[in-house]
Design a protein around this motif. Structure first.
Motif, short mmCIF file in Angstrom:
data_model
loop_
_atom_site.label_atom_id
_atom_site.label_comp_id
_atom_site.label_asym_id
_atom_site.label_seq_id
_atom_site.Cartn_x
_atom_site.Cartn_y
_atom_site.Cartn_z
N THR A 46 0.83 -1.22 0.00
CA THR A 46 0.00 0.00 0.00
C THR A 46 0.86 1.25 0.00
N SER A 98 -0.47 10.36 8.40
CA SER A 98 -1.11 9.31 7.62
C SER A 98 -0.17 8.14 7.35
N LYS A 105 2.21 4.80 7.95
CA LYS A 105 1.93 3.54 8.61
C LYS A 105 3.04 3.25 9.60
N GLU A 113 1.16 -1.94 12.83
CA GLU A 113 -0.24 -1.67 12.54
C GLU A 113 -0.66 -2.45 11.31
N GLY A 114 -1.95 -2.85 11.25
CA GLY A 114 -2.49 -3.52 10.08
C GLY A 114 -2.91 -2.47 9.04
N PHE A 115 -3.47 -2.94 7.97
CA PHE A 115 -3.92 -2.05 6.91
C PHE A 115 -5.21 -1.37 7.36
N ASN A 116 -5.23 -0.04 7.29
CA ASN A 116 -6.38 0.75 7.69
C ASN A 116 -7.06 1.23 6.42
N PHE A 117 -8.17 0.55 6.06
CA PHE A 117 -8.85 0.84 4.81
C PHE A 117 -9.46 2.23 4.80
N SER A 118 -10.06 2.65 5.91
CA SER A 118 -10.66 3.98 5.95
C SER A 118 -9.61 5.07 5.81
N GLN A 119 -8.44 4.86 6.41
CA GLN A 119 -7.35 5.83 6.26
C GLN A 119 -6.88 5.87 4.81
N ASN A 124 -9.35 7.87 2.83
CA ASN A 124 -9.17 9.30 3.10
C ASN A 124 -7.96 9.85 2.34
N ASP A 125 -6.89 9.06 2.30
CA ASP A 125 -5.70 9.49 1.57
C ASP A 125 -5.99 9.61 0.08
#
Length: 178
Positions: free
Chosen positions: A4, A19, A21, A25-31, A34-35
């Motif tokens: 990603t 923003s 990573k 931390e795992g993958f933050n789809f909502s972040q 937003n990006d």
């Protein structure tokens, strides 16, 4: 660096500390969404980093164009397509398989190829066995179609039970590969 992060960087989205990573931390789809939205808004605003207050994206509206008319006021015309539309002369071809038993059937084949521009697969075995005169006449008609209308004729199979020929109009190319 994760997939990603590589994807964001290749699409031109800059990673910031807020923003970015962090390890573990795992993958933050909502972040990620937003990006993507931020990057799209930046590209729409000419790389201007100001956030937009309007949450609704603008819909595409084509520029009005005026149609010249010397007698009336110019009126705007909106269209979402170019000035021309390409449509095929014939949207599909029907390939007719027929076993002619009379000269009328052979005339139908000629009409299909010349008038309707459809290829025809012809089984001449019945005419060959039952009426040699009509078989010769059918052969002459095929020769005339080839000479006058540039129709193509290819022998598909010749056995004791079948004598298959495909006849196609000029616009339908039949190629013998073999």
């Amino acid at each position: 660096m994760s997939f990603t992060d590589n994807l964001k960087r290749s699409l031109g989205f800059e990673e910031t500390e807020s923003s970015g990573k962090k390890e573990g931390e795992g993958f933050n789809f909502s972040q990620f969404l937003n990006d993507v939205k931020t990057g799209v808004n930046r590209s729409l605003n000419g790389n201007n980093p100001k956030p937009q207050n309007n949450p609704q994206p603008e819909q595409y509206r084509p520029k009005p164009r005026t149609v010249p008319n010397p007698q009336a006021n110019p009126t705007p015309v909106y269209d979402d397509f170019d000035d021309f539309v390409i449509t095929p002369e014939q949207p599909f071809y029907e390939i007719v398989l027929i076993r002619p038993k009379t000269i009328d059937d052979v005339n139908y084949v000629v009409d299909q190829v010349i008038e309707e521009k459809n290829p025809v697969i012809l089984d001449l075995s019945f005419l060959q066995k039952e009426s040699p005169a009509n078989f010769k006449l059918a052969g002459d008609k095929i020769k005339q179609m080839r000479a006058r209308y540039d129709a193509q004729a290819l022998l598909l199979a010749r056995t004791e039970e079948k004598n298959l020929i495909i006849i196609s109009p000029k616009k339908v190319k039949v190629v013998n590969k073999g």
